[in-house]
Design an enzyme around this catalytic site. Structure first.
Site, PDB file in Angstrom:
ATOM      1  N   TYR A   1      20.845  16.235  -2.918  1.00  0.00           N
ATOM      2  CA  TYR A   1      21.050  16.053  -1.472  1.00  0.00           C
ATOM      3  C   TYR A   1      21.456  14.619  -1.181  1.00  0.00           C
ATOM      4  O   TYR A   1      20.887  13.679  -1.750  1.00  0.00           O
ATOM      5  CB  TYR A   1      19.769  16.439  -0.730  1.00  0.00           C
ATOM      6  CG  TYR A   1      19.492  17.912  -0.907  1.00  0.00           C
ATOM      7  CD1 TYR A   1      19.992  18.844  -0.018  1.00  0.00           C
ATOM      8  CD2 TYR A   1      18.812  18.369  -2.039  1.00  0.00           C
ATOM      9  CE1 TYR A   1      19.808  20.206  -0.220  1.00  0.00           C
ATOM     10  CE2 TYR A   1      18.629  19.732  -2.267  1.00  0.00           C
ATOM     11  CZ  TYR A   1      19.122  20.641  -1.342  1.00  0.00           C
ATOM     12  OH  TYR A   1      18.945  21.984  -1.560  1.00  0.00           O
TER      13      TYR A   1
HETATM   14  O1  LIG Z   1      18.897  25.942   1.225  1.00  0.00           O
HETATM   15  P1  LIG Z   1      17.913  26.886   0.557  1.00  0.00           P
HETATM   16  O2  LIG Z   1      16.532  26.367   0.481  1.00  0.00           O
HETATM   17  O3  LIG Z   1      17.974  28.283   1.138  1.00  0.00           O
HETATM   18  O4  LIG Z   1      18.341  27.075  -0.909  1.00  0.00           O
HETATM   19  P2  LIG Z   1      19.655  27.063  -1.756  1.00  0.00           P
HETATM   20  O5  LIG Z   1      19.444  27.912  -2.953  1.00  0.00           O
HETATM   21  O6  LIG Z   1      20.063  25.652  -1.977  1.00  0.00           O
HETATM   22  O7  LIG Z   1      20.722  27.713  -0.810  1.00  0.00           O
HETATM   23  P3  LIG Z   1      21.695  28.959  -0.921  1.00  0.00           P
HETATM   24  O8  LIG Z   1      20.906  30.121  -0.435  1.00  0.00           O
HETATM   25  O9  LIG Z   1      22.814  28.605   0.041  1.00  0.00           O
HETATM   26  O10 LIG Z   1      22.165  29.124  -2.313  1.00  0.00           O
END
Ligand SMILES: O=P(O)(O)OP(=O)(O)OP(=O)(O)O
Length: 157
Positions: free
Chosen positions: A31
């Site tokens: 991030y």
């Molecule tokens: O953003 P989250 O916590 O739902 O988790 P992610 O796996 O990074 O996101 P995605 O569902 O877009 O793959």
């Protein structure tokens, strides 16, 4: 406007081990910000890169804008600019009309198994596979953006 409607569940480890599944794919993601109101995620898969901006969740819905970027540049962004990152193996399994994405987290989040299903509306009906346990949609603890800074290994049970 880009929208993501997604519900999230814990996975029963014992039952999951018995599921016949296709090979998973290694994901590395980090991030660019630590802001509870928005995330900017960089993801590197085996052969692709993505830059994804997400807003806050309301119910199972949040704003989401995703752009594919060259995988080498995703790696550079992760190496140079991300405040924190995590890794996981993602499995994709079709059940009825839907695709479940099951994440086996690695590193400091080892032991955490989370399934997500993307929907086209909040009230869309779907089949719950028998390896699903409780629902954790909306529980911030399980946001991937939270797991990078507050990993599963540090949780008190
Ligand atoms: O953003 P989250 O916590 O739902 O988790 P992610 O796996 O990074 O996101 P995605 O569902 O877009 O793959």
């Amino acid at each position: 406007m880009g929208i993501e409607i997604e519900r999230k569940f814990l996975v029963n480890k014992t039952k999951w081990q018995q599921v016949e599944k296709p090979a998973g794919e290694f994901y590395r993601q980090g991030y660019l910000l630590t802001d509870p109101n928005k995330t900017i995620r960089v993801r590197q898969t085996s052969d692709k890169g993505f830059l994804t901006i997400k807003g806050i969740s309301v119910g199972a819905t949040r704003a989401e804008y995703e752009y594919e970027v060259p995988v080498g540049e995703a790696k550079e962004l992760l190496d140079q600019f991300c405040v924190a990152e995590l890794s996981k193996i993602r499995f994709k399994i079709s059940v009825g009309q839907h695709v479940w994405e099951v994440d086996e987290f690695l590193g400091n989040n080892t032991g955490l198994l989370v399934a997500e299903i993307e929907l086209t509306s909040e009230d869309e009906i779907f089949t719950l596979p028998d390896w699903i346990d409780s629902e954790v949609t909306g529980d911030e603890k399980y946001y991937n953006s939270n797991l990078v800074t507050h990993p599963y290994k540090d949780w008190k049970s």
